[in-house]
Structure formats: structure tokens, C-alpha cells
Design an enzyme around this catalytic site. Structure first.
Site, PDB file in Angstrom:
ATOM      1  N   HIS A 153      43.725   2.699  49.078  1.00  0.00           N
ATOM      2  CA  HIS A 153      44.643   3.803  48.804  1.00  0.00           C
ATOM      3  C   HIS A 153      44.762   4.860  50.090  1.00  0.00           C
ATOM      4  CE1 HIS A 153      43.658   3.137  44.624  1.00  0.00           C
ATOM      5  NE2 HIS A 153      44.850   3.902  44.661  1.00  0.00           N
ATOM      6  N   LYS A 157      43.156  10.294  48.955  1.00  0.00           N
ATOM      7  CA  LYS A 157      42.652  10.131  47.692  1.00  0.00           C
ATOM      8  C   LYS A 157      41.276  10.902  47.504  1.00  0.00           C
ATOM      9  CE  LYS A 157      42.162   6.966  44.116  1.00  0.00           C
ATOM     10  NZ  LYS A 157      42.591   7.694  42.968  1.00  0.00           N
TER      11      LYS A 157
END
Length: 264
Positions: A153, A157
Site C-alpha cells: 500500500h 496507510k
């Protein structure tokens, strides 16, 4: 017509939800909540024509005043549990894509929803492709018990591992007999080098700018490996699942954890 409130409307996922709701004839946007975008018209926020819904900063009053049937929440883990609790206490059905919920928190919210006679959905991932990836991984784990999960990600995040990785691990554990794989004398020269340990197998979280959302599940056996991977490139890819959840939640009692419940 289902009346929808969007919590976290100013965020990247929240803006996609607002666009989705405005474009569906069966849904009506009645509230949008985001302290960082307070006072803006929700339509203008997403590059559309003004819709008359002004973004508010207080969730509880916005739900009360708007008469919303459903609240869609894409915020942050620190706020999502309280937001979901507020929605249920207000008689509004939550559809939550924010990750980071613990099992105890889900159980608490499920009890509260049942007491109010309403339903809710908490889903680590609304992507149909991601859910198929998890289903295929669970099927493969019956035959390939040596497994590791790598999820990727962007560097902003907040939770690691991702909700999708945790959900995948739960599915694998349900069909895989727990054992500690790898060399029993293995030693990490740098703490965390082997990733997080879950029921004897490893989960690795990569966080880098330029990445959106990917996950691969790698299975190893004598003389062969199997890789099951899903790549997301655009937040709009989650919207068909969110739309389905908004409509399905009207039929539920209690909290359903995982969008896979609605995929045959």
C-alpha cells in the site's frame, strides 16, 4: 430511495462514494461529513454540479437532521469504531470500509445493532477481485499449507497489516492446520525482517509512495510455487461493491463482517 450519509466525504475514497451515490437513481445523498471540508457543497467537492448537500463537521447531528438510512464510512481506524457506534445508536445502518476493527469491537457493534433491530456491514475490502483472491487463496491452502502473504500500500496507510491481509490470513487459518513453518532455528538479524507471525505463517507489509493497493499470496511446495495476486489501480473499482452493500444492508439485522457474504 435509500437516503445515504457519507462520513469522510472529503477523503479520496469518500469522494468516490459521493460520486457513486449522486449517480445512482436508487440512492439519495442527504448528508456528507468531513471537518476538513466543512461548508462546501458535496457536489462541487467531487467536481459535479452543486447538489445542495453542505458538508458538515459533526456526524451525530448530521445523521439526526438528515434522516439518513445508511452511513458509509471511509475515515481512519481511530475514528471508525466511534462513527459506527454513533450511526447505530442513531438508527442508521453503517457500511464501513475503514479497516482496523478488532474482533471485540465488531462483537460489541453487532450486539448494539441487534438491540436496535438494524444491520450493518464492515468490510476490509469491497473489491470483488480482491475477495476472489482471498477465496482462491483459502482453497489453495488446503493443498499448499506453506504460505506467506505480502501486501503493498501507499506510505500514508495507517494500519499494518492491511484489513485484507488479515482477512486472508483468517480464511487460510480456517482450512490450514496451525504449524510453525520454516527453519525452527531461524534467527532474525534485523527485528521484523521475517514479517508478522500469524498462526505459524508470515504476513509482510510494504509501504511506499506510488503504490495503490496490491496483495499476493505465495504458496510453496516441493519443486513448485503458486502465486495468487490482486492489483487495484483506481478507487472507482471499489464502488460496485459499496453500492451493493448500501442496498443489501437494508435487509440485514446485526453486523456482517466481510463483503464476501454477498458473493456466491
Amino acid at each position: 430511495m435509500i437516503k445515504v450519509a457519507v462520513s469522510g466525504a472529503g477523503g479520496r475514497m469518500g469522494r468516490e462514494v459521493v460520486k457513486m451515490v449522486l449517480g445512482d437513481e436508487e440512492l439519495q445523498l442527504v448528508a456528507a461529513i468531513d471537518p476538513g471540508a466543512q461548508g462546501m457543497d458535496a457536489g462541487r467537492l467531487v467536481g459535479a454540479e452543486p447538489c445542495g448537500v453542505i458538508i458538515a463537521d459533526d456526524l451525530s447531528s448530521a445523521l439526526l437532521e438528515s434522516g439518513a438510512d445508511v452511513m458509509v464510512d471511509f475515515t481512519v481506524p481511530q475514528a471508525a469504531v466511534q462513527n459506527t457506534k454513533i450511526a447505530i445508536e442513531s438508527g442508521v445502518r453503517p457500511v464501513v470500509g475503514t479497516t482496523g476493527f478488532t474482533r471485540d469491537e465488531i462483537d460489541m457493534l453487532d450486539k448494539l445493532a441487534k438491540e436496535r433491530g438494524i444491520g450493518g456491514i464492515i468490510a476490509p475490502n469491497f473489491s470483488i477481485g480482491a475477495i476472489l483472491m482471498m477465496k482462491f487463496a483459502a482453497q489453495a491452502a488446503k493443498y499448499f499449507p506453506h504460505v506467506e502473504i505480502i501486501e503493498y500500500h501507499g506510505d500514508q496507510k495507517l494500519d499494518a497489516p492491511s484489513g485484507t491481509a488479515v482477512k486472508t490470513a483468517e480464511w487460510i487459518s480456517a482450512v490450514r492446520e496451525e504449524f510453525r513453518q520454516g527453519n525452527p532455528n531461524e534467527e532474525e538479524k534485523i527485528e521484523g525482517a521475517r514479517g508478522g507471525l500469524y498462526d505459524g505463517f508470515r504476513i509482510h507489509s510494504v509501504r511506499l509512495p506510488g503504490i495503490f493497493a496490491q496483495q499476493e499470496v505465495i504458496f510453496g511446495a516441493f519443486g513448485q510455487t503458486l502465486k495468487i495476486r490482486h492489483d487495484s489501480y483506481d478507487r472507482a473499482g471499489y464502488m460496485p461493491g459499496v453500492k451493493t452493500a448500501v442496498k443489501k444492508v437494508m435487509e440485514l439485522k446485526g453486523i456482517v463482517y466481510g463483503f464476501e457474504q454477498f458473493i456466491d
